[in-house]
Design a protein around this motif. Sequence first.
Motif, PDB file in Angstrom:
ATOM      1  N   UNK A  68       0.890  -1.148   0.039  1.00 38.10           N
ATOM      2  CA  UNK A  68      -0.027   0.135   0.025  1.00 38.10           C
ATOM      3  C   UNK A  68       0.889   1.307  -0.095  1.00 38.10           C
ATOM      4  N   UNK A 111      -1.808   3.669  -4.822  1.00 38.19           N
ATOM      5  CA  UNK A 111      -2.166   2.596  -3.598  1.00 38.19           C
ATOM      6  C   UNK A 111      -2.277   3.515  -2.407  1.00 38.19           C
ATOM      7  N   UNK A 149      -5.539   5.159  -2.108  1.00 37.80           N
ATOM      8  CA  UNK A 149      -6.324   4.061  -1.771  1.00 37.80           C
ATOM      9  C   UNK A 149      -6.389   3.721  -0.206  1.00 37.80           C
ATOM     10  N   UNK A 150      -5.393   3.637   0.366  1.00 39.17           N
ATOM     11  CA  UNK A 150      -5.110   3.271   1.700  1.00 39.17           C
ATOM     12  C   UNK A 150      -5.829   4.371   2.599  1.00 39.17           C
ATOM     13  N   UNK A 178      -8.175   6.362   1.708  1.00 36.82           N
ATOM     14  CA  UNK A 178      -9.728   6.192   1.741  1.00 36.82           C
ATOM     15  C   UNK A 178     -10.185   5.163   2.449  1.00 36.82           C
ATOM     16  N   UNK A 179      -9.390   3.896   2.632  1.00 31.95           N
ATOM     17  CA  UNK A 179      -9.977   2.626   3.116  1.00 31.95           C
ATOM     18  C   UNK A 179      -9.241   2.630   4.752  1.00 31.95           C
ATOM     19  N   UNK A 189     -11.353   1.172   7.554  1.00 32.83           N
ATOM     20  CA  UNK A 189     -11.173  -0.506   7.311  1.00 32.83           C
ATOM     21  C   UNK A 189      -9.830  -1.126   7.542  1.00 32.83           C
ATOM     22  N   UNK A 190      -8.815  -0.446   7.095  1.00 33.52           N
ATOM     23  CA  UNK A 190      -7.457  -0.906   7.265  1.00 33.52           C
ATOM     24  C   UNK A 190      -7.211  -1.020   9.000  1.00 33.52           C
ATOM     25  N   UNK A 193      -8.995  -3.895  10.587  1.00 35.36           N
ATOM     26  CA  UNK A 193      -8.139  -5.161  10.191  1.00 35.36           C
ATOM     27  C   UNK A 193      -6.931  -5.080  11.031  1.00 35.36           C
TER      28      UNK A 193
END
Lengths: 336, 336
Positions: free
Chosen positions: B247, B253, B256-257, B259-260, B263-264, B267
């Motif tokens: 990431x 990438x 994207x990381x 934005x996510x 969620x990450x 996790x």
Amino acid sequence: MGGDHGPSVVIPAAAIALVRHPQMRFIIVGDETTIRAELAAHPALADKIEIIHTDVAVAMDAKPSQALRQGRWKSSMWLAIQSVRDGGATAVVSAGNTGALMVMAKFCLKSIKGVERPAIAAIWPTIDAECIVLDVGANVGATSRQIVEFALMGAAMARALFGMKAPSVGLLNIGVEEIKGVEEIRDAAAVLKEAPLPLRYHGFVEGDDIGRGTVDVVVTDGFTGNIALKTAEGTAKQIGEYLRAALGRSLLARLGAVLAQGALRALKDKMDPRQLNGGIFLGLNGIVIKSHGGTDATGFACAIDLAYEMAASRVVEQLGNDVSHFHTKLELEGAA
Amino acid sequence: MGGDHGPSVVIPAAAIALVRHPQMRFIIVGDETTIRAELAAHPALADKIEIIHTDVAVAMDAKPSQALRQGRWKSSMWLAIQSVRDGGATAVVSAGNTGALMVMAKFCLKSIKGVERPAIAAIWPTIDAECIVLDVGANVGATSRQIVEFALMGAAMARALFGMKAPSVGLLNIGVEEIKGVEEIRDAAAVLKEAPLPLRYHGFVEGDDIGRGTVDVVVTDGFTGNIALKTAEGTAKQIGEYLRAALGRSLLARLGAVLAQGALRALKDKMDPRQLNGGIFLGLNGIVIKSHGGTDATGFACAIDLAYEMAASRVVEQLGNDVSHFHTKLELEGAA
């Protein structure tokens, strides 16, 4: 004929491997009609292939001793191994019954002189590179002498395959202190510490050292090694599930996943168990690779690649030399 | 005084745990001056704490027998365990020397009647829930009788902690067929299949079944269990590294990381080894929890939570009853 899918995986896999290694030739052993039907879709293989027909195939659930009794001289597994013994093939790759493959390979190819028990080695990805782990399931339990032999064989493989001069070797244990673990491991450690071998003996390593890449070769008995390997595979799968679930949960996460999809695909490839498919039988007079029974053509092609690399790096010769030197030294010391 | 950080982790951890369980009280055993210095920053603990002073602490690298000889009656570890025996405390949590903790706990609390060997259990995350794995390191090797006892103890823990009537139990092996593995495991399987126990015996399971959640309780010997546990921890760490690297590699990438990131982070929390910190000593007349030596206050607080849940669910009583019923039945059968 082995594995869950037989020729419908093996033939396409050969086609994939041929693209990567155009000089390769294949001997396909099994039911000729089924094989020819599959070959129709892969014209590139046509002049690269020889078929040895047989009706007999070893069942996936056959006991090894029973498979040997019934399948010797005539089963596809036997004939494939025999083609290595007779020099027609350089290596055999099978997705069949693991126990049967080991028993037949031992019977047909024989162990290298000085090797008491062949082992199954796996190539294990680490954070930065790869390491070799053995035994991952050929035997249950191991004596200290066998553990020393596994160390020697794993190091010979690392020397040949990774081009290392003196690979570092660790014994898998439940702690790094000298007093830890069972007697067989402590005794093996004492030998490895003293013996003038072509390896750097590191000492004991723990389960988390494997993936960390603490050593080039991790040595353990076949029971523990098999469970460690499958536990790692299961954990990788489990985390893959977590990641998929986490990235699907919200709109923002899904959007992020789209942007990062290149990176996530690279990660998926890295974690793809098919990329490292293939158990390597070490200690035999020939190269025998066991593919996962449930794999697809991509996975089986990786097992073929592995067989190719093992042959090209002359692992069997390296191993034979190292074992014979070690025993000669032991005898000289014994005589002195 | 145990672990890598002593009171500087234990005291803040107690403060964290107190927020979650306001009715908790703590007995802190060790060097009073150091403890008081740490307590200054946590006024909420002031009227929840009793200090037992001692100068003697068990070294992290002491051999268990040596720790027992030198630390009995006077070390912080001993006095903490003794407070459980004497009823002052309901559970003891330590980040100290594992082997010493087990030897002292056995000596001070004694094994439950009918238990030959206490074991260390771990709570292991699965794809959908959690399972119990034991033994993860109290013993090296196990007889078939001990394996049966581990199954019984693990099931009793699942009954009490997870509120299950008849937890499913699997024996960790290198294959699911009845002929696989070592004699001890096959013999234990024969007993578990026949005996009328408060559990559902599933059969053999493999390494990848643990994380898959195939059974509620996975039983193995302490050598294999310890290596499986650490291999899984190492694999999780390794994949975390892969993910971080993937990431961070490209601008897209990284975007994207971002934005996510929610969620990450979820996790990351799920994969955080601190969330499941705590080896549970099973088979003793009292609750003993071993925290990782290197953990921080968050991790140690999780071990305290675990001690709380073990106490609240009356695992020790459940286990004592189940073992005693089992042995009574065996004796009746023997007499018949």
